[in-house]
Every structure is written in structure tokens, then in C-alpha cells.
Design an enzyme around this catalytic site. Structure first.
Site, PDB file in Angstrom:
ATOM      1  CG  HIS A  27      -0.465   0.023   2.519  1.00 56.12           C
ATOM      2  ND1 HIS A  27      -0.133   1.188   3.159  1.00 56.12           N
ATOM      3  CD2 HIS A  27      -0.201  -0.965   3.400  1.00 56.12           C
ATOM      4  CE1 HIS A  27       0.304   0.906   4.381  1.00 56.12           C
ATOM      5  NE2 HIS A  27       0.289  -0.390   4.552  1.00 56.12           N
ATOM      6  CG  ASP A  34       2.766   0.361   7.709  1.00 54.53           C
ATOM      7  OD1 ASP A  34       2.314  -0.170   6.682  1.00 54.53           O
ATOM      8  OD2 ASP A  34       2.088   0.522   8.742  1.00 54.53           O
ATOM      9  CD  GLU A  58      -3.214  -1.322   5.696  1.00 54.40           C
ATOM     10  OE1 GLU A  58      -3.478  -2.300   6.418  1.00 54.40           O
ATOM     11  OE2 GLU A  58      -2.625  -0.316   6.135  1.00 54.40           O
ATOM     12  CD  GLU A  59      -1.211   2.234   7.669  1.00 57.30           C
ATOM     13  OE1 GLU A  59      -1.929   1.759   8.560  1.00 57.30           O
ATOM     14  OE2 GLU A  59      -0.051   1.868   7.475  1.00 57.30           O
TER      15      GLU A  59
HETATM   16 ZN   LIG Z   1       0.859  -1.345   6.274  1.00 60.92          ZN
END
Ligand SMILES: [Zn+2]
Length: 484
Positions: free
Chosen positions: A279, A291, A325-326
Site C-alpha cells: 500500500h 509501512d 490501507e491505513e
Molecule cells: Zn501497512
């Protein structure tokens, strides 16, 4: 027993015969192709600075990339440009409406027993405080059960701190998700959650909360482990702890964002698709390096590597960088919806979304839908077993680099809508022992990326993706389009 045999027998629907014939050896064509490609992919990845250099550009030139931000859309445009430069085909952006949460200014301090600043990060989706903030006495609870056991009068009008020790992400993260509404239900005016992550250095980890429909929405923030322990000690001593919290967090109208994708079309079965990705969005702190900028660059450069070596995938390889996504998972949902008519032709999907620790193998995520309608209760177990056997044949090529551990488990949030519809999904299984120290924090920065590990991860991803494009038959079960 290799997948070639499994699948040809599955096409006949003969599950029991399959087990009886497990010692029969399949022809070796696909396996030797893979055993030739794997060392080349490992060698080429180890020599290439591309994935590392591009991740550095993503992190430094665009910074963190929260849904709704201009940085996110600029980063998406840059990755589309990169895919075109690399010569990927069918490069495109697909529109996704995403939540637009804005943190604004925020801060917290204690006014009693002594004035001191707290290290906080507001939780994603949280409401803000009224102007001037909220000042209230604090109460500490150790768990949901502990909260339930308290008298309502001991909670009402207070700021609740969930002081829950980190006990693995899955077990602890529910306090961040549901803690604020649980506290509000008993009359709390705000909520602190001890940072959900491995001990850092006064480092709060943000992340999304989920308000329940019924309860009042109260402002909520992560507080560093050190501050949470201090507040708990103060209360243990019998001190009155009063905190002041001010947050300008608010949610705007949904914003336009995009999933971005590109392909190497399959040379034999272009209509069959192997998806790999990560993502592109991140939280609004740090650089979103682990991330999940790194997952995006792992997937993109796995495809790049296959293409650079002139390997010819029989099926289409599609790299997808999902948005949001988050704090919404709208990108993963939108992809499954926009591609509903070709979901049956998704042979597999792989996600990299656990940082840049060295990959040890893959997790295989097969859900109910993978076995189709004509299956009995044991079919899913059997299919998992067979799927893992296939992955082990790929793992044999990864043993020399310690990435041959194949196990059943979750794959990735963005591909979970595909998994639920029966697409066999895989998660790149990183060593995540350090990941939960920095993810969702100001410390998720590019300097912590180890280039050798990144190159290892690119190669491991490339080898699995290539194997999935070349295998005969499918990992999918009885509803396979090849089934009688
Ligand atoms: Zn992630």
C-alpha cells in the site's frame, strides 16, 4: 508430490485418489525452469541498487502519505511514471474515494501532580477536543475486563488510560480500535491508549480507531509506553493525576485517490493474473518507509527484475499499489470491485506489508470461497495442505537464502477482499521482530532500511511471483475454471 499432479487430478475431482498417488512424480519442466531462474533472480537483485534508491526517493521527496493528502497523490503519480519508465504495460490509475482525516495541532500535558508534557499521537479517525481542550482527572485500566469491573462513577467525567502491555500486535491492537468507545460507554470524556508496539524511546504509535455507532465519540490518543507507565505509577501512589488534552483532529469530505498498477502481460495466458503489491498510503508521521513504502518497492522491483532478466511469465504479472490501507481499506475494496469480472482469473495475489525484515518465506491465506460450492468440509484443509506443498517446491529454491518457510496464515489487508472471494493469497513473511517498534511512528524513516535485506526481499518476491505465473493448473479449488 508437486502441484502439477495435484491440479491435473483435481480437474477430475478425485480427491481420494490424489492422496493415494502421492508418490507419483510429475514431469519436471516447470521445476527446472524455476531452478534456472531462481539463482539468476537472487544474483541480479543482490547487485541492483534500484529498489533501495527508488524507496529513498519516495520517502525523501514525498514524505508521509496519508489518504486525502497532496503528497499521497504526488507519490502515486511518481510511481505510475516509474512503471512507465521501466517499460511496464497497461500502467494506469483507478479512482478511489478515500476518507480524509486531518490531525491538526495536538498536545497533552499533566497539570497534577506536576505540570509535564506527555508524548502523544492522536489516533486516526479520532474527533478533536473542543477549543481550549479537555482537562480531567485520569483513571488507569489494565484491560477491557478491568474497565467493565469499575464502578461507572469512577469512570464518568474522566480520561481513561488503557495501560495494556504490548503482547503481540493482534492481541493488543484491539485496545486502540475499540478502547475509546468502550471508555465512552462508561462516561469517559477522552481516552489514552498505551502505545501499541514494542518499546521505543518515548515514541507513540498512531493507528486507526473504530468508533461504535451507539456510543459518544470521544477524542483519543496514543501515549508513549514511558508516559503510560508513569501515569500508572502516580495513580498507584495515590496521587491525583489530571491531564489536559487538546486535539484539532477532524474529518473532511471524502477525497479522490487512486490505486496504481502496471503489468508484464503473460506470454501464454495473458488473461490469467498474478497480482503483487503493497500500500502506497501511510500514516501522517515519519516517512512511511517500512509501512509500506518498502512493500510497494519490493513488489514493483520484483516485477522489474523478472522483466530485466528477460524471463517470460506465462501469466500476466500485475503490480498494484493500493491506496488507503491505513484508515479505511478503500483501495483494496475498490480494486476487488473494479476487477470483479476477472476475479476468477486471479490465480494468486501476494502482498508485502510487514516492513523490511528479511523474508523467511510466505504465509498462505486460503479462505472458504477458494474451494467452491461442490466441496465437502475437508476440502479447505486438503487444499491448504496441497497449496503448502506447492509453495514448498518453490521454497526449495529459497533454502539457500533462508526463505523456505511456508505456513498457513494471513496474507495482507489490501488483498483480503480477494481472499474472501476465493483468490489464493500469500503474504511475504518477514522477520517482523523490529517492525512493531517503528511502524506508525515518527521513526518510520528511510535510514532504517537495510539495503541487503531489501534486495533479498525483492528476490524472494520475484521468485514466488514467477513460480505462480509458470505453474500448471491453479491453487484454487473445485470452482477453478479448469474444473469439469
Ligand atoms: Zn501497512
Amino acid at each position: 508430490m508437486e502441484i502439477r499432479m495435484i491440479v491435473s487430478l483435481r480437474q477430475l475431482g478425485v480427491w481420494t485418489v490424489l492422496l493415494a498417488l502421492s508418490s507419483v512424480h510429475p514431469p519436471a519442466g516447470g521445476a527446472s525452469e524455476l531452478s534456472e531462474a531462481a539463482p539468476r533472480l537472487l544474483g541480479a537483485a543482490a547487485r541492483s541498487p534500484e529498489a533501495y534508491d527508488r524507496l529513498g526517493e519516495l520517502c525523501d521527496n514525498y514524505g508521509h502519505r496519508l489518504s486525502g493528502s497532496a503528497q499521497l497523490e504526488a507519490a502515486i503519480d511518481w510511481t505510475a511514471k516509474l512503471m512507465r519508465e521501466y517499460g511496464f504495460e497497461n500502467v494506469r490509475k483507478e479512482e478511489v474515494l478515500v476518507p480524509h482525516w486531518v490531525r491538526g495541532e495536538e498536545g497533552a500535558y499533566l497539570t497534577s501532580p506536576a505540570k509535564q508534557r506527555l508524548h502523544i499521537l492522536g489516533l486516526g479517525r479520532s474527533v478533536g477536543t473542543p477549543d481550549g481542550g479537555i482537562e480531567a482527572p485520569m483513571v488507569v485500566v489494565e484491560s477491557f475486563d478491568d474497565l467493565e469491573a469499575r464502578d461507572e462513577k469512577d469512570i464518568r467525567g474522566r480520561i481513561v488510560l488503557f495501560n495494556v502491555p504490548y503482547d503481540g500486535y493482534g492481541r493488543t491492537v484491539r485496545y486502540r480500535g475499540s478502547g475509546p468507545s468502550a471508555a465512552a460507554r462508561k462516561g469517559a470524556v477522552a481516552c489514552f491508549v498505551r502505545s501499541v508496539g514494542l518499546p521505543g524511546m518515548q515514541t507513540p504509535h498512531t493507528g486507526a480507531l473504530r468508533y461504535s455507532e451507539e456510543d459518544p465519540k470521544i477524542p483519543a490518543a496514543a501515549v508513549s509506553r514511558e508516559d503510560a507507565l508513569m501515569i500508572a505509577r502516580m495513580i498507584e501512589r495515590g496521587d491525583e493525576v489530571i491531564a489536559h488534552l487538546e486535539m484539532q483532529a477532524h474529518t473532511l469530505e471524502d477525497a479522490v485517490s487512486h490505486n496504481v498498477m502496471g503489468e508484464i502481460p503473460g506470454s501464454v495466458h495473458p488473461e490469467e493474473i498474478v497480482v503483487l503489491g503493497g500500500h502506497i498510503d501511510s500514516w501522517d508521521v515519519g516517512q512511511g518507509a517500512q509501512d509500506d513504502g518498502v512493500g510497494c518497492m519490493i513488489a514493483l522491483h520484483a516485477v522489474r527484475l523478472i522483466q530485466r532478466l528477460g524471463l517470460q511469465p506465462k501469466r500476466t504479472l500485475r503490480v498494484v499499489l493500493w491506496t488507503n490501507e491505513e484508515n479505511g481499506l478503500r483501495g483494496g475494496a475498490a480494486y476487488a470491485e473494479a476487477h470483479a469480472d476477472e476475479i476468477e482469473r486471479h490465480v494468486a495475489a501476494i502482498e508485502a506489508d510487514s516492513g523490511n525484515g528479511r523474508a523467511r518465506g510466505f504465509r498462505l491465506d486460503l479462505r472458504e470461497a477458494v474451494v467452491g460450492e461442490n466441496s465437502d468440509a475437508d476440502s479447505l484443509d486438503l487444499l491448504r495442505e496441497e497449496g503448502l506443498q506447492f509453495l514448498d517446491t518453490v521454497g526449495a529454491q529459497l533454502r539457500s537464502v533462508g526463505a523456505d518457510t511456508m505456513r498457513a496464515g494471513g496474507s495482507g489487508a489490501d488483498i483480503s477482499p480477494l481472499a474472501r472471494q476465493g483468490v489464493p493469497c500469500l503474504g511475504l513473511d518477514h522477520d517482523a521482530s523490529e517492525y512493531f517498534r517503528i511502524h506508525h511512528t515518527e521513526s518510520d524513516t528511510f535510514d532504517r532500511i537495510i539495503p541487503e535485506d531489501l534486495n533479498h526481499n525483492v528476490a524472494v518476491m520475484a521468485i514466488m511471483a514467477f513460480a505462480l505465473t509458470q505453474m500448471e493448473g491453479e491453487l484454487r479449488g473445485l470452482r477453478s475454471r479448469h474444473a469439469p
